[in-house]
Scaffold this motif. Structure first.
Motif, PDB file in Angstrom:
ATOM      1  N   CYS A 128       0.841  -1.193   0.088  1.00 20.53           N
ATOM      2  CA  CYS A 128      -0.011  -0.061  -0.103  1.00 20.53           C
ATOM      3  C   CYS A 128       0.989   1.231  -0.025  1.00 20.53           C
ATOM      4  O   CYS A 128       0.747   2.173  -0.807  1.00 20.53           O
ATOM      5  N   SER A 129       2.183   1.108   0.886  1.00 18.54           N
ATOM      6  CA  SER A 129       2.965   2.444   0.751  1.00 18.54           C
ATOM      7  C   SER A 129       3.516   2.669  -0.784  1.00 18.54           C
ATOM      8  O   SER A 129       3.723   3.746  -1.228  1.00 18.54           O
ATOM      9  N   SER A 181       0.921   4.313  -2.859  1.00 16.95           N
ATOM     10  CA  SER A 181       0.910   5.760  -2.295  1.00 16.95           C
ATOM     11  C   SER A 181       2.015   6.542  -2.803  1.00 16.95           C
ATOM     12  O   SER A 181       1.531   7.467  -3.198  1.00 16.95           O
ATOM     13  N   ARG A 182       3.108   5.943  -2.591  1.00 14.42           N
ATOM     14  CA  ARG A 182       4.306   6.422  -3.135  1.00 14.42           C
ATOM     15  C   ARG A 182       4.180   6.908  -4.700  1.00 14.42           C
ATOM     16  O   ARG A 182       4.753   8.185  -5.098  1.00 14.42           O
ATOM     17  N   VAL A 235       1.603   7.252  -6.295  1.00 10.64           N
ATOM     18  CA  VAL A 235       0.416   8.210  -6.610  1.00 10.64           C
ATOM     19  C   VAL A 235       0.661   9.618  -6.230  1.00 10.64           C
ATOM     20  O   VAL A 235       0.775  10.699  -6.920  1.00 10.64           O
ATOM     21  N   ASN A 236       1.419   9.770  -4.970  1.00 14.13           N
ATOM     22  CA  ASN A 236       1.835  11.316  -4.442  1.00 14.13           C
ATOM     23  C   ASN A 236       2.975  11.876  -5.642  1.00 14.13           C
ATOM     24  O   ASN A 236       3.147  13.065  -5.497  1.00 14.13           O
ATOM     25  N   LYS A 237       3.755  10.958  -6.050  1.00 14.68           N
ATOM     26  CA  LYS A 237       4.951  11.564  -6.909  1.00 14.68           C
ATOM     27  C   LYS A 237       4.168  11.806  -8.380  1.00 14.68           C
ATOM     28  O   LYS A 237       5.002  12.165  -9.290  1.00 14.68           O
ATOM     29  N   ASN A 238       3.095  11.329  -8.684  1.00 14.36           N
ATOM     30  CA  ASN A 238       2.511  11.609  -9.913  1.00 14.36           C
ATOM     31  C   ASN A 238       3.319  10.675 -11.044  1.00 14.36           C
ATOM     32  O   ASN A 238       3.531  11.419 -12.121  1.00 14.36           O
ATOM     33  N   GLN A 239       3.881   9.737 -10.654  1.00 12.03           N
ATOM     34  CA  GLN A 239       4.825   8.978 -11.394  1.00 12.03           C
ATOM     35  C   GLN A 239       3.958   8.013 -12.375  1.00 12.03           C
ATOM     36  O   GLN A 239       2.936   7.444 -11.775  1.00 12.03           O
TER      37      GLN A 239
END
Length: 70
Positions: free
Chosen positions: A25-26, A29-30, A32-36
């Motif tokens: 899950c992390s 999330s990582r 998604v947060n980086k918009n990668q």
């Protein structure tokens, strides 16, 4: 009823599965947060890992806490 050795093994397995679920899950999330941007195969792989781990957790939890019909 489960003996203490089996119960301990199931608890350890449950903890390991929950840690693995948290890691997956992390990772999601990582990303998604980086918009990668990721390819479809990688997204599908992460989703299968997450859903597979959730199913394994349900199985182990069912063995630890069996349903009691009152």
């Amino acid at each position: 009823m489960l003996n203490n050795d089996n119960f301990g093994k199931l608890q350890q397995q449950l903890c390991e599965l929950k840690l693995e679920e948290r890691r997956v899950c992390s990772d999601i999330s990582r990303l998604v947060n980086k918009n990668q941007t990721i390819d479809f195969f990688q997204a599908q792989k992460l989703n299968k890992m997450r859903s597979g781990i959730k199913n394994k957790i349900k199985v182990v939890e069912a063995k630890i806490m069996p349903n009691i019909i009152a």
